[in-house]
Design a protein around this motif. Sequence first.
Motif, mmCIF file in Angstrom:
data_model
loop_
_atom_site.group_PDB
_atom_site.id
_atom_site.type_symbol
_atom_site.label_atom_id
_atom_site.label_comp_id
_atom_site.label_asym_id
_atom_site.label_seq_id
_atom_site.Cartn_x
_atom_site.Cartn_y
_atom_site.Cartn_z
ATOM 1 N N PHE A 16 -10.719 5.517 -3.540
ATOM 2 C CA PHE A 16 -9.525 5.286 -2.731
ATOM 3 C C PHE A 16 -8.408 6.230 -3.172
ATOM 4 O O PHE A 16 -7.760 6.876 -2.338
ATOM 5 N N TYR B 140 0.829 -1.212 0.000
ATOM 6 C CA TYR B 140 0.000 0.000 0.000
ATOM 7 C C TYR B 140 0.859 1.255 0.000
ATOM 8 O O TYR B 140 0.510 2.256 -0.652
ATOM 9 N N ARG C 282 -13.722 -13.464 -0.248
ATOM 10 C CA ARG C 282 -13.953 -12.044 -0.501
ATOM 11 C C ARG C 282 -15.432 -11.764 -0.750
ATOM 12 O O ARG C 282 -15.939 -10.678 -0.449
ATOM 13 N N SER D 152 -6.212 0.418 -8.061
ATOM 14 C CA SER D 152 -7.247 0.665 -7.053
ATOM 15 C C SER D 152 -8.317 1.616 -7.583
ATOM 16 O O SER D 152 -8.095 2.378 -8.529
ATOM 17 N N GLU D 153 -9.482 1.590 -6.938
ATOM 18 C CA GLU D 153 -10.638 2.369 -7.384
ATOM 19 C C GLU D 153 -10.439 3.867 -7.145
ATOM 20 O O GLU D 153 -9.643 4.276 -6.304
ATOM 21 N N ARG E 228 -8.646 -1.636 2.056
ATOM 22 C CA ARG E 228 -9.789 -1.230 1.234
ATOM 23 C C ARG E 228 -10.942 -2.208 1.407
ATOM 24 O O ARG E 228 -12.098 -1.809 1.595
ATOM 25 N N TYR E 229 -10.633 -3.501 1.351
ATOM 26 C CA TYR E 229 -11.683 -4.517 1.441
ATOM 27 C C TYR E 229 -12.384 -4.476 2.789
ATOM 28 O O TYR E 229 -13.617 -4.539 2.863
ATOM 29 N N SER F 231 -5.469 -5.743 3.867
ATOM 30 C CA SER F 231 -6.540 -5.467 2.894
ATOM 31 C C SER F 231 -7.426 -4.316 3.364
ATOM 32 O O SER F 231 -8.636 -4.461 3.538
ATOM 33 N N HIS G 100 -13.651 -0.379 -3.210
ATOM 34 C CA HIS G 100 -13.424 -1.787 -3.579
ATOM 35 C C HIS G 100 -14.701 -2.277 -4.265
ATOM 36 O O HIS G 100 -15.729 -2.454 -3.611
ATOM 37 N N LYS G 101 -14.610 -2.501 -5.571
ATOM 38 C CA LYS G 101 -15.818 -2.774 -6.344
ATOM 39 C C LYS G 101 -16.443 -4.120 -6.049
ATOM 40 O O LYS G 101 -17.591 -4.381 -6.453
ATOM 41 N N SER G 102 -15.756 -4.997 -5.319
ATOM 42 C CA SER G 102 -16.346 -6.293 -4.983
ATOM 43 C C SER G 102 -17.633 -6.138 -4.177
ATOM 44 O O SER G 102 -18.496 -7.013 -4.190
ATOM 45 N N TYR H 96 -12.507 -9.203 -13.144
ATOM 46 C CA TYR H 96 -11.182 -9.274 -12.508
ATOM 47 C C TYR H 96 -10.246 -10.107 -13.386
ATOM 48 O O TYR H 96 -9.927 -11.241 -13.055
#
Length: 376
Positions: A95, A76, A312, A91-92, A160-161, A158, A194-196, A245
């Motif tokens: 962020f 990071y 995830r 990264s998105e 962001r997640y 992680s 985090h687009k997930s 992804y």
Amino acid sequence: MILFVGVTVLALLMACFCGSQTSVQLHREMPPTLLAHRGGMTREQALKLWACGGIYVILSALSACRIASGNDYWVYTSMFDLISQGRHVSSEFGFNALVRVMQFFFGTEGYSYLPIFGLFSLLTVYFFLRAIYEQGDWFLGSLFLFLMNGYYFSSFNSIRYYLVLAIALYSTKYVLRREYLKFVLWILAAATFHKSVLVVIPLYLGAGWLASVRLKRWHYVAGALLALSLLFGRDIYRVIIFKIYPYYENSMFDTVEYSLTNIGKCVGTLVLSLLSYSSVLKDNRRNRFYFFLNLGGLVLYTCGAFIPEVSRVAYYLVLPQIFLIPNALRGVENKVLRRLLTVGTALVFVAYFVMFLRSAYNVNIRLLPYLNWIFN
């Protein structure tokens, strides 16, 4: 490890002062903070807020003060450097924008990355604790499960997640209150980090709908067909996943692995829920919502193991176990059985927490040894 155990025990001791409560926000009652301004806060409510505030300070401080803790910590910091140079990162944009704002105020030299990690720690712990306070009928029980499952300490990795995971948990209250626009807006905002998290829109809305209707035969048939589609249509799902992804295809994460531990937790939660069906599930839409999320997590772990880093996605479904399990335990009518199940469940999760701490030294996790920028 001693520090992790000490902070966990201290947080749980402070949670004992929070007692039991009905989920304030879900029933549209006035928040305790507003009651205080009108002179309506009771001593018990004030004690709960002070206890929760203390827990927040302890947990957020431990997370915010860490340095070189987590296997992706330096990854990071490299991303922060690339963002400051205006170079492309994967990264998105939310962020990236937040990092740029922090760099504007704190610069890009030396230890300027520490405030960025600190901000993510403050936000992540806030949304987790806010969700537990508002939605947990038994605050101590939910916090205990949250800590024992390692969700808090895993948020050191992680970043962001785990921020969007916390926001997703917080946003479930809007599904339960049928404020769907607010729910979607929160998830869209989280997706900029985090687009997930976008996957929870159909999953949470679907679980909310199932929790509201009387199930008929075709519901069971549709559910079975969906599970079978994961088993026999994996190639189709993989094409869709790798369109979103592409860097996961043929990577070290593109494997089929069954998490027996998570499957066991889902099955155990299912059994506990069914044992207290009449008092917990039958006419309680909120618990039914958590129940169907847990069931979806079980299906993913058993039939969707081919999905790269399946946890995830599955964590979005199984994290609300921290609300369902305490409710299910308290709903067991036989007093002796209830006590046995409560003690047994606690011991199982304590054992899991011990194994989690032992694995925290693993090079792929690297949460221990804990280092901080104050003393190290």
